[in-house]
Design a protein around this motif. Sequence first.
Motif, PDB file in Angstrom:
ATOM      1  N   ARG A  80       0.823  -1.222   0.000  1.00  0.00           N
ATOM      2  CA  ARG A  80       0.000   0.000   0.000  1.00  0.00           C
ATOM      3  C   ARG A  80       0.852   1.265   0.000  1.00  0.00           C
ATOM      4  O   ARG A  80       0.358   2.349  -0.333  1.00  0.00           O
ATOM      5  CB  ARG A  80      -0.935  -0.004   1.213  1.00  0.00           C
ATOM      6  CG  ARG A  80      -2.106  -0.965   1.083  1.00  0.00           C
ATOM      7  CD  ARG A  80      -3.234  -0.626   2.034  1.00  0.00           C
ATOM      8  NE  ARG A  80      -4.412  -1.450   1.781  1.00  0.00           N
ATOM      9  CZ  ARG A  80      -4.709  -2.560   2.457  1.00  0.00           C
ATOM     10  NH1 ARG A  80      -3.914  -2.969   3.432  1.00  0.00           N
ATOM     11  NH2 ARG A  80      -5.791  -3.254   2.166  1.00  0.00           N
ATOM     12  N   ALA A  81       2.132   1.150   0.381  1.00  0.00           N
ATOM     13  CA  ALA A  81       3.029   2.310   0.380  1.00  0.00           C
ATOM     14  C   ALA A  81       3.970   2.276  -0.825  1.00  0.00           C
ATOM     15  O   ALA A  81       5.057   2.853  -0.785  1.00  0.00           O
ATOM     16  CB  ALA A  81       3.835   2.342   1.682  1.00  0.00           C
ATOM     17  N   ASP A  82       3.550   1.624  -1.891  1.00  0.00           N
ATOM     18  CA  ASP A  82       4.362   1.517  -3.100  1.00  0.00           C
ATOM     19  C   ASP A  82       4.652   2.914  -3.655  1.00  0.00           C
ATOM     20  O   ASP A  82       3.734   3.652  -4.007  1.00  0.00           O
ATOM     21  CB  ASP A  82       3.625   0.668  -4.141  1.00  0.00           C
ATOM     22  CG  ASP A  82       4.495   0.238  -5.305  1.00  0.00           C
ATOM     23  OD1 ASP A  82       5.241   1.078  -5.840  1.00  0.00           O
ATOM     24  OD2 ASP A  82       4.418  -0.946  -5.696  1.00  0.00           O
ATOM     25  N   ALA A  83       5.944   3.254  -3.754  1.00  0.00           N
ATOM     26  CA  ALA A  83       6.333   4.584  -4.221  1.00  0.00           C
ATOM     27  C   ALA A  83       6.276   4.705  -5.742  1.00  0.00           C
ATOM     28  O   ALA A  83       6.375   5.815  -6.270  1.00  0.00           O
ATOM     29  CB  ALA A  83       7.744   4.905  -3.733  1.00  0.00           C
ATOM     30  N   ALA A 114       4.003  -1.412   3.283  1.00  0.00           N
ATOM     31  CA  ALA A 114       4.963  -2.070   2.399  1.00  0.00           C
ATOM     32  C   ALA A 114       5.150  -1.263   1.118  1.00  0.00           C
ATOM     33  O   ALA A 114       4.181  -0.853   0.483  1.00  0.00           O
ATOM     34  CB  ALA A 114       4.504  -3.481   2.067  1.00  0.00           C
ATOM     35  N   ASN A 115       6.412  -1.080   0.751  1.00  0.00           N
ATOM     36  CA  ASN A 115       6.762  -0.347  -0.462  1.00  0.00           C
ATOM     37  C   ASN A 115       6.836  -1.318  -1.633  1.00  0.00           C
ATOM     38  O   ASN A 115       6.601  -2.514  -1.488  1.00  0.00           O
ATOM     39  CB  ASN A 115       8.111   0.356  -0.264  1.00  0.00           C
ATOM     40  CG  ASN A 115       8.331   1.503  -1.238  1.00  0.00           C
ATOM     41  OD1 ASN A 115       7.691   1.612  -2.272  1.00  0.00           O
ATOM     42  ND2 ASN A 115       9.262   2.377  -0.896  1.00  0.00           N
ATOM     43  N   HIS A 116       7.181  -0.810  -2.802  1.00  0.00           N
ATOM     44  CA  HIS A 116       7.451  -1.671  -3.943  1.00  0.00           C
ATOM     45  C   HIS A 116       8.638  -2.573  -3.607  1.00  0.00           C
ATOM     46  O   HIS A 116       9.531  -2.195  -2.852  1.00  0.00           O
ATOM     47  CB  HIS A 116       7.775  -0.815  -5.175  1.00  0.00           C
ATOM     48  CG  HIS A 116       7.699  -1.549  -6.461  1.00  0.00           C
ATOM     49  ND1 HIS A 116       6.509  -1.855  -7.075  1.00  0.00           N
ATOM     50  CD2 HIS A 116       8.671  -2.049  -7.269  1.00  0.00           C
ATOM     51  CE1 HIS A 116       6.749  -2.507  -8.202  1.00  0.00           C
ATOM     52  NE2 HIS A 116       8.060  -2.646  -8.337  1.00  0.00           N
ATOM     53  N   ALA A 117       8.636  -3.791  -4.171  1.00  0.00           N
ATOM     54  CA  ALA A 117       9.732  -4.756  -3.974  1.00  0.00           C
ATOM     55  C   ALA A 117       9.905  -5.146  -2.512  1.00  0.00           C
ATOM     56  O   ALA A 117      11.010  -5.444  -2.069  1.00  0.00           O
ATOM     57  CB  ALA A 117      11.040  -4.218  -4.542  1.00  0.00           C
ATOM     58  N   PHE A 118       8.796  -5.203  -1.757  1.00  0.00           N
ATOM     59  CA  PHE A 118       8.904  -5.457  -0.323  1.00  0.00           C
ATOM     60  C   PHE A 118       9.425  -6.858   0.007  1.00  0.00           C
ATOM     61  O   PHE A 118       9.857  -7.122   1.127  1.00  0.00           O
ATOM     62  CB  PHE A 118       7.557  -5.220   0.379  1.00  0.00           C
ATOM     63  CG  PHE A 118       6.440  -6.140  -0.047  1.00  0.00           C
ATOM     64  CD1 PHE A 118       6.400  -7.467   0.364  1.00  0.00           C
ATOM     65  CD2 PHE A 118       5.408  -5.667  -0.848  1.00  0.00           C
ATOM     66  CE1 PHE A 118       5.355  -8.308  -0.010  1.00  0.00           C
ATOM     67  CE2 PHE A 118       4.359  -6.499  -1.239  1.00  0.00           C
ATOM     68  CZ  PHE A 118       4.344  -7.823  -0.815  1.00  0.00           C
ATOM     69  N   PRO A 158      17.743  -3.676   2.346  1.00  0.00           N
ATOM     70  CA  PRO A 158      17.134  -2.820   3.381  1.00  0.00           C
ATOM     71  C   PRO A 158      16.298  -1.676   2.838  1.00  0.00           C
ATOM     72  O   PRO A 158      15.380  -1.202   3.516  1.00  0.00           O
ATOM     73  CB  PRO A 158      18.353  -2.291   4.154  1.00  0.00           C
ATOM     74  CG  PRO A 158      19.423  -3.303   3.922  1.00  0.00           C
ATOM     75  CD  PRO A 158      19.196  -3.826   2.532  1.00  0.00           C
ATOM     76  N   ALA A 159      16.593  -1.220   1.632  1.00  0.00           N
ATOM     77  CA  ALA A 159      15.823  -0.107   1.066  1.00  0.00           C
ATOM     78  C   ALA A 159      14.412  -0.520   0.670  1.00  0.00           C
ATOM     79  O   ALA A 159      13.541   0.341   0.502  1.00  0.00           O
ATOM     80  CB  ALA A 159      16.553   0.460  -0.154  1.00  0.00           C
ATOM     81  N   PHE A 160      14.183  -1.829   0.506  1.00  0.00           N
ATOM     82  CA  PHE A 160      12.887  -2.299   0.032  1.00  0.00           C
ATOM     83  C   PHE A 160      12.130  -3.150   1.049  1.00  0.00           C
ATOM     84  O   PHE A 160      10.903  -3.108   1.100  1.00  0.00           O
ATOM     85  CB  PHE A 160      13.060  -3.174  -1.230  1.00  0.00           C
ATOM     86  CG  PHE A 160      13.893  -2.565  -2.312  1.00  0.00           C
ATOM     87  CD1 PHE A 160      13.544  -1.359  -2.884  1.00  0.00           C
ATOM     88  CD2 PHE A 160      15.035  -3.214  -2.778  1.00  0.00           C
ATOM     89  CE1 PHE A 160      14.306  -0.806  -3.891  1.00  0.00           C
ATOM     90  CE2 PHE A 160      15.809  -2.663  -3.785  1.00  0.00           C
ATOM     91  CZ  PHE A 160      15.453  -1.457  -4.340  1.00  0.00           C
ATOM     92  N   HIS A 161      12.840  -3.924   1.821  1.00  0.00           N
ATOM     93  CA  HIS A 161      12.249  -5.051   2.540  1.00  0.00           C
ATOM     94  C   HIS A 161      11.253  -4.622   3.618  1.00  0.00           C
ATOM     95  O   HIS A 161      11.480  -3.667   4.356  1.00  0.00           O
ATOM     96  CB  HIS A 161      13.365  -5.866   3.203  1.00  0.00           C
ATOM     97  CG  HIS A 161      12.910  -7.200   3.713  1.00  0.00           C
ATOM     98  ND1 HIS A 161      12.364  -8.171   2.897  1.00  0.00           N
ATOM     99  CD2 HIS A 161      12.915  -7.732   4.957  1.00  0.00           C
ATOM    100  CE1 HIS A 161      12.071  -9.232   3.606  1.00  0.00           C
ATOM    101  NE2 HIS A 161      12.377  -8.999   4.862  1.00  0.00           N
TER     102      HIS A 161
END
Length: 251
Positions: A186-189, A216-220, A225-228
């Motif tokens: 839902r927090a996909d940039a 959760a961002n894109h590529a979660f 660390p930038a995505f997970h």
Amino acid sequence: MTQASAPDHVTVTIPVEGGDLPVRLYLPEGGRGPGLMLVQEIFGVSRYIADRARALAALGYVVAVPELYWRLGLAATTEEGSIEEVLGAGMAASAELGLDRAVDDVVTTLEWLPGCPEIADAGEPGGSNVGIIGFCFGGGVAFAATARLDRTDLPVALVSYYGSALPALTDQAERVRVPSLHHWGRADAFIAADVQESVREQLGRDGVEWFSYDGANHAFDNPHPAFHHADASRLAWERTTDFLRRHLPVS
């Protein structure tokens, strides 16, 4: 077809337009099982993608991972450096390859897989025993390849993690006639929540499962660390393995 040994997989080459496509086969303990094609993210067949292939093979699947960047002379882009450098390299490679060429190679591999001797029989004459899963770039490629084939038996199931091309592919939704599972943050940039909702509505039909993950961002699912996002990654993986058990069971 040529074949070479590797510690945890074999690599086969499949003739495609322009040359030979390397495809890694990660085998389950028994050496045979249902087929599952894993389509890379923008970073290529990275350590993360290889780890996911091993995890799926441990569940009993013959996991086929095409090295889609072979046309660019590499298996994966850099995994070192700043996040800007890592992202820039991945996005440049995926743009150079292009969605259409990637889909071409994935379709060819999907059509080849049912005849692979390691793939266990489907149990039904003429049916396949092959599913597909894709991450990010690969999530869109997997969807487009499934639509291109326009069948109910190849692949038999589709899993797409935050398919980045999906907003531009919804006109193909009617040709994806197999059970499908979609994961989104839902927090996909990169793909806004309202765009995700529009895609969900256009894909909506029986057989489509859709899950969104708060925070959760894109590529979660990627461990960088930038995505997970640990909770989203864990829950999505549980849902993925359950979905595969239901639609691509391992005997």
